[in-house]
Design an enzyme around this catalytic site. Structure first.
Site, PDB file in Angstrom:
ATOM      1  N   LEU A   1       0.638  -1.191   0.002  1.00 58.20           N
ATOM      2  CA  LEU A   1      -0.127  -0.032   0.048  1.00 58.20           C
ATOM      3  C   LEU A   1       0.676   1.249   0.009  1.00 58.20           C
ATOM      4  O   LEU A   1       0.507   2.235   0.416  1.00 58.20           O
ATOM      5  CB  LEU A   1      -1.092   0.044   1.267  1.00 58.20           C
ATOM      6  CG  LEU A   1      -2.030  -1.282   1.142  1.00 58.20           C
ATOM      7  CD1 LEU A   1      -2.918  -1.157   2.572  1.00 58.20           C
ATOM      8  CD2 LEU A   1      -2.964  -1.331  -0.103  1.00 58.20           C
TER       9      LEU A   1
ATOM     10  N   ASN B   1       1.681   2.996  -2.606  1.00 57.46           N
ATOM     11  CA  ASN B   1       1.251   3.694  -3.593  1.00 57.46           C
ATOM     12  C   ASN B   1      -0.290   3.544  -4.060  1.00 57.46           C
ATOM     13  O   ASN B   1      -0.826   3.652  -4.952  1.00 57.46           O
ATOM     14  CB  ASN B   1       1.994   3.696  -4.923  1.00 57.46           C
ATOM     15  CG  ASN B   1       1.813   4.848  -5.829  1.00 57.46           C
ATOM     16  OD1 ASN B   1       1.595   6.028  -5.149  1.00 57.46           O
ATOM     17  ND2 ASN B   1       1.624   4.561  -7.038  1.00 57.46           N
TER      18      ASN B   1
ATOM     19  N   SER C   1       7.155  -2.807 -19.674  1.00 61.01           N
ATOM     20  CA  SER C   1       6.827  -1.235 -20.384  1.00 61.01           C
ATOM     21  C   SER C   1       7.640  -1.019 -21.573  1.00 61.01           C
ATOM     22  O   SER C   1       8.665  -1.518 -21.984  1.00 61.01           O
ATOM     23  CB  SER C   1       7.461  -0.360 -19.237  1.00 61.01           C
ATOM     24  OG  SER C   1       7.220   1.091 -19.850  1.00 61.01           O
TER      25      SER C   1
ATOM     26  N   TYR D   1      14.157   3.837 -13.847  1.00 58.22           N
ATOM     27  CA  TYR D   1      12.749   3.127 -13.735  1.00 58.22           C
ATOM     28  C   TYR D   1      12.867   2.139 -14.983  1.00 58.22           C
ATOM     29  O   TYR D   1      12.475   0.966 -14.998  1.00 58.22           O
ATOM     30  CB  TYR D   1      11.586   4.090 -13.974  1.00 58.22           C
ATOM     31  CG  TYR D   1      10.555   3.309 -14.222  1.00 58.22           C
ATOM     32  CD1 TYR D   1       9.778   2.633 -13.455  1.00 58.22           C
ATOM     33  CD2 TYR D   1       9.984   3.296 -15.498  1.00 58.22           C
ATOM     34  CE1 TYR D   1       8.432   1.912 -13.631  1.00 58.22           C
ATOM     35  CE2 TYR D   1       8.646   2.777 -15.957  1.00 58.22           C
ATOM     36  CZ  TYR D   1       8.058   2.032 -15.151  1.00 58.22           C
ATOM     37  OH  TYR D   1       6.844   1.211 -15.377  1.00 58.22           O
TER      38      TYR D   1
ATOM     39  N   LYS E   1      13.178  -2.123 -15.274  1.00 54.88           N
ATOM     40  CA  LYS E   1      12.309  -2.978 -16.169  1.00 54.88           C
ATOM     41  C   LYS E   1      13.307  -3.801 -17.028  1.00 54.88           C
ATOM     42  O   LYS E   1      12.750  -4.979 -17.113  1.00 54.88           O
ATOM     43  CB  LYS E   1      11.281  -2.322 -17.004  1.00 54.88           C
ATOM     44  CG  LYS E   1      10.183  -1.413 -16.074  1.00 54.88           C
ATOM     45  CD  LYS E   1       9.269  -2.637 -15.371  1.00 54.88           C
ATOM     46  CE  LYS E   1       8.326  -1.759 -14.612  1.00 54.88           C
ATOM     47  NZ  LYS E   1       7.496  -2.889 -13.560  1.00 54.88           N
TER      48      LYS E   1
ATOM     49  N   ASN F   1       1.422  11.987 -14.979  1.00 56.50           N
ATOM     50  CA  ASN F   1       0.819  11.387 -16.378  1.00 56.50           C
ATOM     51  C   ASN F   1      -0.339  12.343 -16.944  1.00 56.50           C
ATOM     52  O   ASN F   1      -1.027  13.052 -16.090  1.00 56.50           O
ATOM     53  CB  ASN F   1       0.370  10.057 -16.191  1.00 56.50           C
ATOM     54  CG  ASN F   1       1.449   8.809 -16.032  1.00 56.50           C
ATOM     55  OD1 ASN F   1       1.614   8.466 -14.934  1.00 56.50           O
ATOM     56  ND2 ASN F   1       2.126   9.109 -16.742  1.00 56.50           N
TER      57      ASN F   1
END
Ligand code: NAD
Ligand code: UDP
Length: 345
Positions: A35, A37, A126, A151, A155, A201
């Site tokens: 939790l 985020n 991604s 980031y 990935k 975003n």
């Protein structure tokens, strides 16, 4: 095929929508989420939508003891791994946190899966793994790497780890799902994207302007080599994306090895087109200002999504209008997200 799936990060934006899709397809879901985020309210709402229970463990995926408890208490046959940190800008300021959560977290999870004989994994990757030099549309056979922030690199690194792990263990099967730009919300308006602080975003920002939480949208750059000068992205509905995970699970059942799949619509849409589509769907004007480019943004990319269609039988069915209408329904019904009743915000 077994029907019980462990969903890491299941309380998050994509995870919560995937829980609904899993339950609709007859899977049972067990969730681990710190939790950090998200809010437990999202899980309550998922249960309200599906009318089915979800077993929830609050904790970090790096907690080996907790993972051991989860695999002991539940006959898990597959894992969908969403848990991780995802803010591109923040990842440059806090790279160690990002490698810890995203890379170390995935390693701890993999070790636990190995110890308990769990052999199927769907990983949230991604489009960012294609890096800054790839030609569009992005196709899975392109070389990956040349990522420009921790980031994206995290990935890419996890993809390599999973490929190596699958090469060493023929019993392991892994789907690396490379998402493009997920937007929208469940049509019930009960679950959706609930970013902390100022949204990074585009869609959450537009929605917060529309609901009066922010004054105006800044459009980052109108001098790109695109038809209207603003960037192009491949926006896909989160409900379509969620169904992609169910297809991937079904596909994994008789496979070995690691395979990457693009999940996108195959179409690029500009920032200005998004603003207009949102205004049309919501009936609300979105004031905006043309602003300088944002560092690190690529002018245009979209998916070649034909592999997912051929091999998973998956296509994105929901169009821009639905994406915008559902974003607006979620935001206008929940102007503070899960906030007022959230446990962790
Ligand atoms: P999200 O932040 O809403 O969900 C991630 C969830 O993981 C949250 O509920 C968070 O509390 C939890 N979490 C984070 N670190 C954890 C840890 N160490 N242990 C346990 N729980 C942890 O993000 P999302 O948009 O739903 O994204 C899900 C996944 O998809 C992420 O891995 C993200 O990187 C990836 N992804 C997202 C997008 C996007 O645009 N949203 C695009 C491509 C890939
Ligand atoms: N964008 C924008 N204003 C914002 C947020 C985003 O103009 O407040 C633009 C951004 O420059 C990019 C597009 O919207 O061209 C999508 O950005 P987002 O951060 O949602 O996705 P990503 O850049 O990670 O693909």
């Amino acid at each position: 095929m077994g029907r019980r799936v462990l969903v890491t990060g299941g309380a998050g934006y994509i995870g919560s929508h995937t829980l609904v899709a899993l339950q609709e397809a007859g899977f049972e879901a067990v969730v681990i989420d710190s939790l950090c985020n998200s809010s437990e309210v999202a899980l309550q709402r998922v249960q309200a939508i599906s009318g089915k229970p979800i077993r929830f463990y609050r904790g970090d995926i790096r907690n080996r003891k907790l993972l051991g408890q989860i695999f002991t208490e539940n006959a898990i046959h597959a894992v969908i791994h969403f848990a991780g940190l995802k803010a591109v800008g923040e990842s440059s300021q806090k790279p160690i946190d990002y490698y810890q959560s995203n890379v170390s977290g995935s390693l701890v999870l993999l070790e636990a899966m190995q110890a308990f004989g769990v052999k199927q994994l769907v990983f949230s990757s991604s489009a960012t793994v294609y890096g800054s030099e790839a030609p569009v549309p992005y196709v899975e056979t392109l070389q990956t790497g040349r990522t420009s922030n921790p980031y994206g690199t995290s990935k890419w690194m996890v993809e390599q780890v999973l490929r190596d792990a699958a090469a060493a263990n023929p019993e392991l099967s892994v789907a690396l799902l490379r998402y493009f730009n997920p937007v929208g919300a469940h049509p019930s308006g009960l679950i959706g994207e609930d970013p902390q602080g100022i949204p990074n975003n585009l869609l959450p920002y537009i929605a917060q302007v529309a609901v009066g939480k922010r004054n105006e949208l800044s459009i980052f750059g109108d001098d790109y080599p695109t038809p209207d000068g603003t960037c192009l992205r491949d926006y896909l509905h989160v409900v379509d994306l969620a169904i992609g995970h169910v297809r991937a699970l079904e596909w994994l059942a008789d496979k070995s090895g690691a395979e990457a799949f693009n999940l996108g619509t195959g179409r690029g849409t500009s920032v200005l087109e998004i603003v207009r589509a949102f205004e049309q769907a919501s009936g609300v004007t979105v004031p905006y200002r043309l602003s300088p480019r944002r560092a690190g943004d690529l002018p245009a990319f979209w998916a070649d999504a034909s592999k997912a269609k051929c091999e998973l039988g998956w296509v994105a069915n929901l169009g821009l209008e639905q994406m915008m209408a559902d974003t607006w329904r979620w935001q206008s019904k929940n102007p503070h997200g899960y906030g007022a009743v959230a446990t962790n915000k």
